[in-house]
Design a protein around this motif. Structure first.
Motif, PDB file in Angstrom:
ATOM      1  N   SER A  84      -3.199  -1.048  -8.880  1.00 59.31           N
ATOM      2  CA  SER A  84      -3.273  -1.720  -7.587  1.00 59.31           C
ATOM      3  C   SER A  84      -2.819  -0.790  -6.459  1.00 59.31           C
ATOM      4  O   SER A  84      -3.461  -0.716  -5.404  1.00 59.31           O
ATOM      5  CB  SER A  84      -2.414  -2.984  -7.613  1.00 59.31           C
ATOM      6  N   TYR A  86      -2.842   2.500  -6.509  1.00 62.95           N
ATOM      7  CA  TYR A  86      -3.846   3.553  -6.374  1.00 62.95           C
ATOM      8  C   TYR A  86      -5.048   3.049  -5.580  1.00 62.95           C
ATOM      9  O   TYR A  86      -5.545   3.733  -4.675  1.00 62.95           O
ATOM     10  CB  TYR A  86      -4.300   4.036  -7.757  1.00 62.95           C
ATOM     11  N   ASN A  87      -5.513   1.859  -5.910  1.00 58.11           N
ATOM     12  CA  ASN A  87      -6.660   1.296  -5.186  1.00 58.11           C
ATOM     13  C   ASN A  87      -6.332   1.106  -3.708  1.00 58.11           C
ATOM     14  O   ASN A  87      -7.186   1.307  -2.840  1.00 58.11           O
ATOM     15  CB  ASN A  87      -7.096  -0.028  -5.812  1.00 58.11           C
ATOM     16  N   GLU A  88      -5.114   0.695  -3.403  1.00 58.90           N
ATOM     17  CA  GLU A  88      -4.690   0.533  -2.016  1.00 58.90           C
ATOM     18  C   GLU A  88      -4.694   1.881  -1.290  1.00 58.90           C
ATOM     19  O   GLU A  88      -5.122   1.975  -0.141  1.00 58.90           O
ATOM     20  CB  GLU A  88      -3.298  -0.099  -1.965  1.00 58.90           C
ATOM     21  N   ARG A  91      -8.231   2.945  -0.450  1.00 59.73           N
ATOM     22  CA  ARG A  91      -8.820   2.194   0.657  1.00 59.73           C
ATOM     23  C   ARG A  91      -8.202   2.557   2.004  1.00 59.73           C
ATOM     24  O   ARG A  91      -8.716   2.160   3.050  1.00 59.73           O
ATOM     25  CB  ARG A  91      -8.650   0.705   0.412  1.00 59.73           C
TER      26      ARG A  91
END
Length: 94
Positions: A84, A86-88, A91
């Motif tokens: 989570s 890493y994905n943030e 983005r």
């Protein structure tokens, strides 16, 4: 014959964190948590095998299985938080 089990999956080499500071400490903590989980799962598997071969204390079996499940759930939670985060970061506009 290669032994297959959850403990073997968790003891595979984990890439070490290079550098100094908090990153290296986090890597050490993560690697320690993975080792503890692998040990708990290995103990659980050993107790289960012991129970299959003969009489064993039911409390010992239940405790070993519960400990292994708790460690595995903790590691899955850590993995989910890391993914989570890493994905943030991905983005985040630069």
């Amino acid at each position: 014959m290669m032994k297959v089990g959850a403990a073997n999956l968790l003891t595979q080499d984990v890439p070490s964190v290079k550098g100094t500071g908090a990153g290296a400490q986090f890597g050490d903590v993560l690697q320690s948590a993975i080792k503890q989980a692998a040990d708990a799962i290995g103990k659980s598997e050993a107790v289960e095998r012991k129970a299959a071969l003969g009489p064993v204390d039911v409390h010992e079996v239940a405790t070993a299985i519960t400990d292994a499940e708790a460690m595995l759930q903790t590691l899955v939670g850590i993995r989910d938080k890391l993914v989570s985060a890493y994905n943030e970061l991905v983005r985040t506009p630069i």
